[in-house]
Design a protein around this motif. Structure first.
Motif, PDB file in Angstrom:
ATOM      1  N   ALA A  17       0.497 -14.703  58.262  1.00 31.94           N
ATOM      2  CA  ALA A  17      -0.334 -14.137  57.201  1.00 31.94           C
ATOM      3  C   ALA A  17       0.500 -13.237  56.293  1.00 31.94           C
ATOM      4  CB  ALA A  17      -1.503 -13.372  57.810  1.00 31.94           C
ATOM      5  N   GLU A  18       1.428 -12.488  56.867  1.00 33.02           N
ATOM      6  CA  GLU A  18       2.298 -11.628  56.064  1.00 33.02           C
ATOM      7  C   GLU A  18       3.264 -12.448  55.214  1.00 33.02           C
ATOM      8  OE1 GLU A  18       4.172  -8.651  58.510  1.00 33.02           O
ATOM      9  OE2 GLU A  18       2.241  -8.033  59.345  1.00 33.02           O
ATOM     10  N   VAL A  19       3.832 -13.511  55.782  1.00 34.44           N
ATOM     11  CA  VAL A  19       4.743 -14.364  55.014  1.00 34.44           C
ATOM     12  C   VAL A  19       3.997 -15.021  53.853  1.00 34.44           C
ATOM     13  CG1 VAL A  19       6.156 -16.467  55.100  1.00 34.44           C
ATOM     14  CG2 VAL A  19       6.351 -14.754  56.910  1.00 34.44           C
ATOM     15  N   ILE A  20       2.772 -15.455  54.087  1.00 34.20           N
ATOM     16  CA  ILE A  20       1.981 -16.068  53.014  1.00 34.20           C
ATOM     17  C   ILE A  20       1.753 -15.061  51.895  1.00 34.20           C
ATOM     18  CG2 ILE A  20      -0.297 -17.007  52.438  1.00 34.20           C
ATOM     19  CD1 ILE A  20      -0.222 -18.298  55.307  1.00 34.20           C
ATOM     20  N   GLU A  21       1.480 -13.802  52.242  1.00 33.94           N
ATOM     21  CA  GLU A  21       1.318 -12.779  51.200  1.00 33.94           C
ATOM     22  C   GLU A  21       2.616 -12.595  50.415  1.00 33.94           C
ATOM     23  OE1 GLU A  21       0.461  -8.042  50.665  1.00 33.94           O
ATOM     24  OE2 GLU A  21      -0.628  -9.097  52.252  1.00 33.94           O
ATOM     25  N   GLU A  22       3.752 -12.573  51.100  1.00 39.14           N
ATOM     26  CA  GLU A  22       5.033 -12.459  50.409  1.00 39.14           C
ATOM     27  C   GLU A  22       5.245 -13.619  49.443  1.00 39.14           C
ATOM     28  OE1 GLU A  22       8.528 -11.611  52.785  1.00 39.14           O
ATOM     29  OE2 GLU A  22       7.272 -10.595  54.264  1.00 39.14           O
ATOM     30  N   ILE A  23       4.874 -14.826  49.855  1.00 42.10           N
ATOM     31  CA  ILE A  23       5.010 -16.001  48.987  1.00 42.10           C
ATOM     32  C   ILE A  23       4.122 -15.837  47.756  1.00 42.10           C
ATOM     33  CG2 ILE A  23       4.515 -18.475  48.807  1.00 42.10           C
ATOM     34  CD1 ILE A  23       5.322 -18.627  51.837  1.00 42.10           C
ATOM     35  N   GLU A  24       2.872 -15.405  47.968  1.00 45.76           N
ATOM     36  CA  GLU A  24       1.962 -15.209  46.840  1.00 45.76           C
ATOM     37  C   GLU A  24       2.515 -14.179  45.854  1.00 45.76           C
ATOM     38  OE1 GLU A  24      -1.744 -14.214  48.728  1.00 45.76           O
ATOM     39  OE2 GLU A  24      -2.237 -16.318  49.087  1.00 45.76           O
ATOM     40  N   ARG A  25       3.052 -13.087  46.379  1.00 47.26           N
ATOM     41  CA  ARG A  25       3.618 -12.052  45.497  1.00 47.26           C
ATOM     42  C   ARG A  25       4.843 -12.587  44.758  1.00 47.26           C
ATOM     43  NH1 ARG A  25       1.107  -7.337  45.953  1.00 47.26           N
ATOM     44  NH2 ARG A  25      -0.054  -6.894  47.858  1.00 47.26           N
ATOM     45  N   PHE A  26       5.667 -13.381  45.430  1.00 48.48           N
ATOM     46  CA  PHE A  26       6.838 -13.976  44.778  1.00 48.48           C
ATOM     47  C   PHE A  26       6.419 -14.811  43.573  1.00 48.48           C
ATOM     48  CE2 PHE A  26       9.783 -17.505  44.172  1.00 48.48           C
ATOM     49  CZ  PHE A  26      10.988 -16.825  44.011  1.00 48.48           C
ATOM     50  N   TYR A  27       5.307 -15.520  43.706  1.00 50.89           N
ATOM     51  CA  TYR A  27       4.832 -16.370  42.616  1.00 50.89           C
ATOM     52  C   TYR A  27       3.906 -15.649  41.646  1.00 50.89           C
ATOM     53  CZ  TYR A  27       7.134 -20.376  44.622  1.00 50.89           C
ATOM     54  OH  TYR A  27       8.090 -21.242  45.086  1.00 50.89           O
ATOM     55  N   GLY A  28       3.889 -14.305  41.705  1.00 49.35           N
ATOM     56  CA  GLY A  28       3.229 -13.532  40.665  1.00 49.35           C
ATOM     57  C   GLY A  28       1.868 -12.952  40.988  1.00 49.35           C
ATOM     58  N   ALA A  29       1.379 -13.110  42.199  1.00 50.10           N
ATOM     59  CA  ALA A  29       0.080 -12.541  42.540  1.00 50.10           C
ATOM     60  C   ALA A  29       0.172 -11.012  42.514  1.00 50.10           C
ATOM     61  CB  ALA A  29      -0.374 -13.012  43.913  1.00 50.10           C
ATOM     62  N   THR A  30      -0.891 -10.388  42.053  1.00 51.10           N
ATOM     63  CA  THR A  30      -0.966  -8.928  42.024  1.00 51.10           C
ATOM     64  C   THR A  30      -1.882  -8.457  43.149  1.00 51.10           C
ATOM     65  OG1 THR A  30      -2.870  -8.933  40.545  1.00 51.10           O
ATOM     66  CG2 THR A  30      -0.675  -8.943  39.512  1.00 51.10           C
ATOM     67  N   ASP A  31      -1.981  -7.138  43.314  1.00 47.70           N
ATOM     68  CA  ASP A  31      -2.833  -6.589  44.368  1.00 47.70           C
ATOM     69  C   ASP A  31      -4.268  -7.083  44.256  1.00 47.70           C
ATOM     70  OD1 ASP A  31      -0.774  -5.234  45.576  1.00 47.70           O
ATOM     71  OD2 ASP A  31      -1.200  -3.330  44.583  1.00 47.70           O
ATOM     72  N   THR A  32      -4.758  -7.259  43.033  1.00 46.84           N
ATOM     73  CA  THR A  32      -6.139  -7.734  42.869  1.00 46.84           C
ATOM     74  C   THR A  32      -6.280  -9.217  43.205  1.00 46.84           C
ATOM     75  OG1 THR A  32      -5.779  -8.122  40.503  1.00 46.84           O
ATOM     76  CG2 THR A  32      -6.704  -5.983  41.137  1.00 46.84           C
ATOM     77  N   ASP A  33      -5.188  -9.964  43.187  1.00 45.71           N
ATOM     78  CA  ASP A  33      -5.213 -11.391  43.518  1.00 45.71           C
ATOM     79  C   ASP A  33      -5.113 -11.634  45.025  1.00 45.71           C
ATOM     80  OD1 ASP A  33      -5.142 -12.083  40.775  1.00 45.71           O
ATOM     81  OD2 ASP A  33      -2.951 -11.954  40.769  1.00 45.71           O
ATOM     82  N   ILE A  34      -4.541 -10.697  45.743  1.00 39.72           N
ATOM     83  CA  ILE A  34      -4.246 -10.875  47.169  1.00 39.72           C
ATOM     84  C   ILE A  34      -5.498 -10.610  47.997  1.00 39.72           C
ATOM     85  CG2 ILE A  34      -2.851 -10.043  49.114  1.00 39.72           C
ATOM     86  CD1 ILE A  34      -1.160 -11.471  47.052  1.00 39.72           C
ATOM     87  N   GLN A  35      -5.822 -11.549  48.871  1.00 38.43           N
ATOM     88  CA  GLN A  35      -6.978 -11.357  49.747  1.00 38.43           C
ATOM     89  C   GLN A  35      -6.624 -10.391  50.874  1.00 38.43           C
ATOM     90  OE1 GLN A  35      -5.980 -15.557  51.695  1.00 38.43           O
ATOM     91  NE2 GLN A  35      -8.069 -15.028  51.958  1.00 38.43           N
ATOM     92  N   PRO A  36      -7.624  -9.750  51.469  1.00 41.18           N
ATOM     93  CA  PRO A  36      -7.359  -8.838  52.586  1.00 41.18           C
ATOM     94  C   PRO A  36      -6.647  -9.576  53.728  1.00 41.18           C
ATOM     95  CG  PRO A  36      -9.611  -8.601  51.810  1.00 41.18           C
ATOM     96  CD  PRO A  36      -9.036  -9.789  51.111  1.00 41.18           C
ATOM     97  N   ILE A  37      -5.753  -8.852  54.400  1.00 42.51           N
ATOM     98  CA  ILE A  37      -4.924  -9.461  55.446  1.00 42.51           C
ATOM     99  C   ILE A  37      -5.769 -10.066  56.559  1.00 42.51           C
ATOM    100  CG2 ILE A  37      -4.561  -7.308  56.733  1.00 42.51           C
ATOM    101  CD1 ILE A  37      -1.842  -9.957  56.213  1.00 42.51           C
ATOM    102  N   GLU A  38      -6.860  -9.418  56.951  1.00 42.29           N
ATOM    103  CA  GLU A  38      -7.687  -9.945  58.038  1.00 42.29           C
ATOM    104  C   GLU A  38      -8.332 -11.272  57.632  1.00 42.29           C
ATOM    105  OE1 GLU A  38      -8.858 -10.535  61.686  1.00 42.29           O
ATOM    106  OE2 GLU A  38      -7.561  -8.879  61.110  1.00 42.29           O
ATOM    107  N   GLU A  39      -8.735 -11.380  56.389  1.00 43.66           N
ATOM    108  CA  GLU A  39      -9.302 -12.641  55.889  1.00 43.66           C
ATOM    109  C   GLU A  39      -8.256 -13.757  55.928  1.00 43.66           C
ATOM    110  OE1 GLU A  39     -10.911 -14.149  51.601  1.00 43.66           O
ATOM    111  OE2 GLU A  39     -11.599 -12.168  52.266  1.00 43.66           O
ATOM    112  N   ARG A  40      -7.040 -13.422  55.535  1.00 47.40           N
ATOM    113  CA  ARG A  40      -5.958 -14.417  55.556  1.00 47.40           C
ATOM    114  C   ARG A  40      -5.635 -14.834  56.983  1.00 47.40           C
ATOM    115  NH1 ARG A  40      -2.181 -11.648  53.749  1.00 47.40           N
ATOM    116  NH2 ARG A  40      -2.990 -11.579  51.639  1.00 47.40           N
TER     117      ARG A  40
END
Length: 76
Positions: A17-40
């Motif tokens: 779940a953490e690696v997926i968040e890192e990938i999303e941020r690499f491709y431009g996702a912002t804090d408002t785009d990122i889903q909560p970690i527990e949901e992921r």
């Protein structure tokens, strides 16, 4: 240099779940785009370990055993 590649198992869900968040941020996702970690985490668990599983994943570990990459796949 060789790196371990192995199939994901349930104990890997938090790290994946953490690696997926890192990938999303690499491709431009912002804090408002990122889903909560527990949901992921729940989505990863359902996709990889639900009945039936929707996908599988291979993980790459560094020399300390931390997950540094993943490849998800499914059979059609």
């Amino acid at each position: 240099m060789t790196v371990p590649i192995r199939s994901a198992d349930k104990r890997d869900i938090p790290a994946m779940a953490e690696v997926i968040e890192e990938i999303e941020r690499f491709y431009g996702a912002t804090d408002t785009d990122i889903q909560p970690i527990e949901e992921r985490r729940l989505q990863v668990e359902e996709a990889l370990f639900g009945v039936p599983p929707l996908a599988s994943a291979l993980l790459v570990e560094d020399e300390t055993g931390d997950i540094v990459g993943l490849a998800a796949y499914s059979f059609l």
